[in-house]
Motif scaffolding. Structure first.
Motif, mmCIF file in Angstrom:
data_model
loop_
_atom_site.group_PDB
_atom_site.id
_atom_site.type_symbol
_atom_site.label_atom_id
_atom_site.label_comp_id
_atom_site.label_asym_id
_atom_site.label_seq_id
_atom_site.Cartn_x
_atom_site.Cartn_y
_atom_site.Cartn_z
ATOM 1 N N VAL A 191 0.870 -1.171 0.000
ATOM 2 C CA VAL A 191 0.000 0.000 0.000
ATOM 3 C C VAL A 191 0.905 1.218 0.000
ATOM 4 C CG1 VAL A 191 -1.963 -1.105 1.151
ATOM 5 C CG2 VAL A 191 -0.342 0.209 2.497
ATOM 6 N N GLN A 192 0.494 2.184 -0.775
ATOM 7 C CA GLN A 192 1.314 3.354 -1.003
ATOM 8 C C GLN A 192 0.488 4.596 -0.686
ATOM 9 O OE1 GLN A 192 3.880 2.366 -4.442
ATOM 10 N NE2 GLN A 192 3.269 4.379 -5.153
ATOM 11 N N ASP A 193 1.143 5.661 -0.308
ATOM 12 C CA ASP A 193 0.476 6.952 -0.076
ATOM 13 C C ASP A 193 -0.553 6.874 1.049
ATOM 14 O OD1 ASP A 193 2.002 7.955 -2.168
ATOM 15 O OD2 ASP A 193 0.507 7.385 -3.657
ATOM 16 N N PHE A 194 -0.070 6.500 2.234
ATOM 17 C CA PHE A 194 -0.974 6.421 3.397
ATOM 18 C C PHE A 194 -0.928 7.691 4.247
ATOM 19 C CE2 PHE A 194 2.758 3.637 4.678
ATOM 20 C CZ PHE A 194 3.319 4.491 5.616
ATOM 21 N N GLN A 195 -0.597 8.825 3.613
ATOM 22 C CA GLN A 195 -0.484 10.081 4.376
ATOM 23 C C GLN A 195 -1.800 10.506 5.026
ATOM 24 O OE1 GLN A 195 0.198 9.859 1.057
ATOM 25 N NE2 GLN A 195 -1.404 11.042 0.041
ATOM 26 N N GLU A 196 -2.940 9.984 4.558
ATOM 27 C CA GLU A 196 -4.230 10.323 5.186
ATOM 28 C C GLU A 196 -4.744 9.215 6.100
ATOM 29 O OE1 GLU A 196 -5.757 13.280 5.218
ATOM 30 O OE2 GLU A 196 -4.075 14.054 4.046
#
Ligand SMILES: CCCCCCCCCC(=O)SCCNC(=O)CCNC(=O)[C@H](O)C(C)(C)COP(=O)(O)OP(=O)(O)OC[C@H]1O[C@@H](n2cnc3c(N)ncnc32)[C@H](O)[C@@H]1OP(=O)(O)O
Ligand SMILES: Nc1ncnc2c1ncn2[C@@H]1O[C@H](COP(=O)(O)OP(=O)(O)OP(=O)(O)O)[C@@H](O)[C@H]1O
Ligand SMILES: O=C(O)CCC(=O)C(=O)O
Ligand SMILES: [Fe+2]
Ligand SMILES: [Mg+2]
Length: 335
Positions: free
Chosen positions: A118-123
């Motif tokens: 999983v990528q881009d879990f900034q939220e």
């Protein structure tokens, strides 16, 4: 080895700490500048978190490994959150869920839906807590300085190889993916979520390659297929000395974005897990990659953005990064 490194470091530090005696003997400012350039630490900043030996090791090798930096308790919480994502109980905005190419293209195991990353879990507040851990940021600051952005986040769940070697990650330099500079103010933190070794596909690095330049990247010509966006350096020479970074749960490696690295096949039945974040100084600036070796990647990212989100070419590669980046310390000045 250790004593040679220590001797060299003593020389470097003695020049940095007591420069005046030497400067008296140097007549022009150009000479002073070249004197400092020659001895200055280029890849690490002035900070107390790294020992002199660790500084020199990063300068020479392009990575340092810190044992036991993230607690078992935190890692177990990240694992629970990852499992919730896989069960589709949570979906944070922007989150990209990727499946291994051998599984996606297989007629037989469609429903298994093994998530390879999983990528881009900034939220996702729980996973993003990893990027804000004070013991990680203390080290990051030694490479980026005090203004720190978390630019790219990943939880990698390297699946058991389905027999086609698609679980490998080709040798690459992360800077290929980044349209911002300077490279020396970017660093990756990569934490093992369980024991990683050669059998389950640990990280493999080519020490010292961070001192080179950004190389051309392409899809490697692998018979069994390659995952989307997994570009590898062109003309990879398998004879170069490699180091397999075997790590225990919680151990964390910090590495430079020009360091050539990849990971081998997962020959176990387990899913090898790691969590990572690429940080950059918020004082970095965006570059235009047109006409550079990164142009092929930019086109591919725009292609995915068009197909997945219906975005046209006015959505740039740079926009995709400005949107993802999150300030984790200091001030957001430029990126
Ligand atoms: C964006 C910048 C990335 C920054 C990376 C920072 C530096 C770190 C270095 C790296 O990490 S390198 C690897 C970076 N990896 C990625 O960026 C992963 C990107 N993954 C994706 O973009 C999506 O997972 C992907 C577009 C591949 C699939 O997402 P979808 O949700 O659109 O999947 P979907 O099931 O709709 O499938 C769409 C098409 O993609 C194909 N596909 C899906 N997963 C694939 C896969 N793993 N490999 C190859 N093709 C794949 C799928 O078969 C299908 O093909 P067809 O259109 O021909 O039918
Ligand atoms: N042609 C290539 N281009 C780019 N990277 C490659 C290429 N061939 C292999 N690699 C990468 O080199 C690294 C080493 O892979 P390889 O499978 O040869 O060894 P390993 O799995 O690390 O160790 P072992 O020898 O135990 O299998 C991996 O990151 C792999 O993806
Ligand atoms: O965890 C791995 O296998 C390596 C991942 C990696 O290097 C990357 O995604 O850039
Ligand atoms: Fe990488
Ligand atoms: Mg292998």
């Amino acid at each position: 080895m250790m004593s040679r490194a220590t001797d060299r470091l003593k020389v470097v530090l003695s020049h940095l700490e007591r420069p005046t005696a030497r400067i008296a003997a140097i007549s022009t400012s150009a000479q002073i500048a070249s004197h400092y350039d020659h001895h200055a630490l280029r890849y690490t900043l002035d900070s107390d978190v790294l020992s002199p030996e660790q500084k020199l090791s990063y300068e020479e090798n392009g990575f340092i490994l810190i044992k036991n930096l993230v607690s078992e308790e935190d890692i177990d919480k990240f694992r629970v959150e990852f499992e919730r994502i896989c069960r589709r109980e949570v979906l944070a905005p922007g989150l990209l869920v990727m499946r291994d190419v051998a599984i996606v293209k297989s007629e037989f195991v469609q429903d298994q839906k093994a998530v390879s990353k999983v990528q881009d879990f900034q939220e996702d507040p729980e996973l993003f807590r990893y990027c804000c851990l004070p013991q990680i940021l203390r080290y990051v600051e030694a490479f980026t300085g005090p203004n720190i952005m978390a630019m790219h986040t990943m939880l990698i769940n390297k699946p058991p190889d389905a027999g086609k070697k698609t679980s490998r990650h080709p040798m690459h330099q992360d800077l290929h993916y980044f349209p911002f500079r300077p490279a020396d103010r970017i660093v990756c933190a990569w934490t093992a979520m369980e024991r990683v070794n050669r059998t389950n596909g640990c990280l493999v690095v080519l020490p010292g390659t961070h001192r080179g330049t950004l190389r051309e990247h392409d899809y490697p010509e692998w018979e069994g297929g390659v995952n989307k966006m997994y570009h590898g350096i062109r003309d990879y020479d398998p004879q170069l000395p490699r180091v397999h970074l075997e790590m225990e749960k919680g151990d964390t490696v910090f590495f430079h974005p020009l360091l050539v690295h990849g990971s081998g096949m997962n020959q176990t039945q387990g899913f090898r897990k790691a969590i990572s974040c690429h940080y950059a100084s918020s004082d970095c600036y965006y570059i235009d990659v047109k006409g550079t070796t990164q142009e092929n990647l930019e086109k591919e990212v725009q292609g995915i953005a068009a197909r997945k989100y219906g975005l046209d070419d006015s959505f740039t590669f740079k926009d995709s990064w400005a949107m993802r980046g999150r300030l984790v310390q200091g001030e957001r000045t430029s990126l």
